[in-house]
Scaffold this active site. Structure first.
Site, PDB file in Angstrom:
ATOM      1  N   CYS A  86       0.828  -1.198   0.000  1.00 46.95           N
ATOM      2  CA  CYS A  86       0.000   0.000   0.000  1.00 46.95           C
ATOM      3  C   CYS A  86       0.873   1.263   0.000  1.00 46.95           C
ATOM      4  CB  CYS A  86      -0.977  -0.031   1.169  1.00 46.95           C
ATOM      5  SG  CYS A  86      -2.313   1.166   1.011  1.00 46.95           S
ATOM      6  N   HIS A 196      -3.678  -5.553   1.314  1.00 41.49           N
ATOM      7  CA  HIS A 196      -3.043  -5.734   2.624  1.00 41.49           C
ATOM      8  C   HIS A 196      -3.129  -7.182   3.103  1.00 41.49           C
ATOM      9  CE1 HIS A 196      -2.384  -1.528   3.858  1.00 41.49           C
ATOM     10  NE2 HIS A 196      -3.469  -1.247   3.187  1.00 41.49           N
ATOM     11  N   GLU A 198      -1.343  -8.596   5.227  1.00 44.52           N
ATOM     12  CA  GLU A 198      -1.068  -8.688   6.669  1.00 44.52           C
ATOM     13  C   GLU A 198      -2.348  -8.543   7.501  1.00 44.52           C
ATOM     14  OE1 GLU A 198      -0.642  -6.122   4.834  1.00 44.52           O
ATOM     15  OE2 GLU A 198      -0.951  -4.262   5.938  1.00 44.52           O
TER      16      GLU A 198
END
Lengths: 230, 82
Positions: A86, A196, A198
């Protein structure tokens, strides 16, 4: 054990998530402050999501000149692995470590929701745990995620198979050209994407379909071939 | 000598400019007929200590190339005052 450095800029806000996902996958993670120039012998550098320097001027434009980015440039030039997620992707483009740029979403709104993406390049340090063309739904959260590049660059990216992630199932959330969600350099040691993983790397947050990116990293053999960990 | 420099940074022609499109639409809604090809960029003003206007312009140009404009997506123009 693979050493992962998560760089923190003023305004980074996905740093702990990335740290956690890397540690959970079996890597050894540590934080590196943006003023530091010592990457602490990291094998893999992660530039996490967030709003470094408040996105002033352009997203990633100021962070690019942080002291740590000189170390990241050197690390990458020596073949070290760098992943930008990002805001990290925006920084890598601003630093010209990856081609193209990320501009305002086509509908001008901040988009924060899970979207479908397809993994198209799997011979990199962060995607080797996935089978080619794996599709998954992982979150995006950005206002400046519209990927643009000139026609020659786009042709090159496609010809060399350097589109790592592509939005699929009609889910392009930002107007990115050719539905591109993430790209790599030619060698594959520098990767950036908007989604994302994560945030979807632990069942605790609803899904762990993104954990494979971090398993790839944890199983990466620096300087050697990639191997996948199932 | 200090020179005032006016810098304009705009999205490169041909590149999608969603802000420009939104503004163009808003202008049409307000009844402003005939306004088209709206581009939204940014203006940057700064003072430069330099030996001549040419030197000030050269310095500002370097600043644009390095930081103030993104060479992939933006064009810039600059004017030196005085």
């Amino acid at each position: 054990m693979v050493r992962v450095a998560v760089v923190r800029f003023p305004g980074s806000n996905c740093d702990w998530d990335a740290y956690h996902a890397a540690e959970n996958a079996g890597a050894e993670a540590r934080f590196v402050w943006h003023r530091d120039t010592d990457l602490q012998q990291a094998d893999v550098v992660i530039l996490p999501g967030g709003f470094s320097y408040g996105d002033y001027l352009r997203s990633g434009a100021i962070a690019r000149f942080s002291p740590v980015m000189q170390a990241v440039q050197k690390h990458a030039a020596a073949g070290g692995a760098v992943l930008g997620i990002c805001n990290g992707f925006q920084i890598l483009c601003e630093a010209h470590l990856l081609p193209g740029a990320l501009v305002r979403n086509d509908r001008l709104t901040f988009v924060s929701r899970p979207v479908w993406v397809r993994v198209e390049r799997t011979d990199t340090f962060c995607t080797s745990a996935y089978a080619r063309d794996t599709e998954m739904r992982i979150p995006v959260a950005h206002g400046d995620g519209c990927y643009v590049a000139d026609d020659d660059t786009l042709r090159l990216l496609e010809a060399e198979g350097r589109v790592v992630l592509r939005y699929t199932r009609g889910e392009n959330p930002n107007g990115s050209v050719a539905d591109i969600a993430g790209v790599s350099n030619a060698a594959g040691n520098i990767v950036g994407f908007m989604p994302h993983p994560e945030r979807y790397a632990d069942p605790l947050t609803g899904s762990d379909v993104g954990a494979g990116f971090f398993r790839s990293i944890a199983g990466w053999i620096p300087g050697g071939a990639t191997r996948s960990i199932p | 000598m200090t020179y005032r420099v006016h810098i304009r940074v705009v999205p490169r022609a041909g590149l999608l400019d969603p802000q420009g499109q939104a503004v163009e639409h808003a202008l049409a809604v307000l009844g402003f007929e005939g306004a088209g090809d709206v581009r939204v960029g940014r203006a940057i003003e700064l003072a430069i200590d330099a030996a001549s206007p040419e030197a000030a312009e050269a310095a500002a140009r370097k600043m644009c190339e390095r930081l103030l404009a993104n060479p992939v997506t933006e064009d810039f123009s600059l004017a030196v005052e005085g």
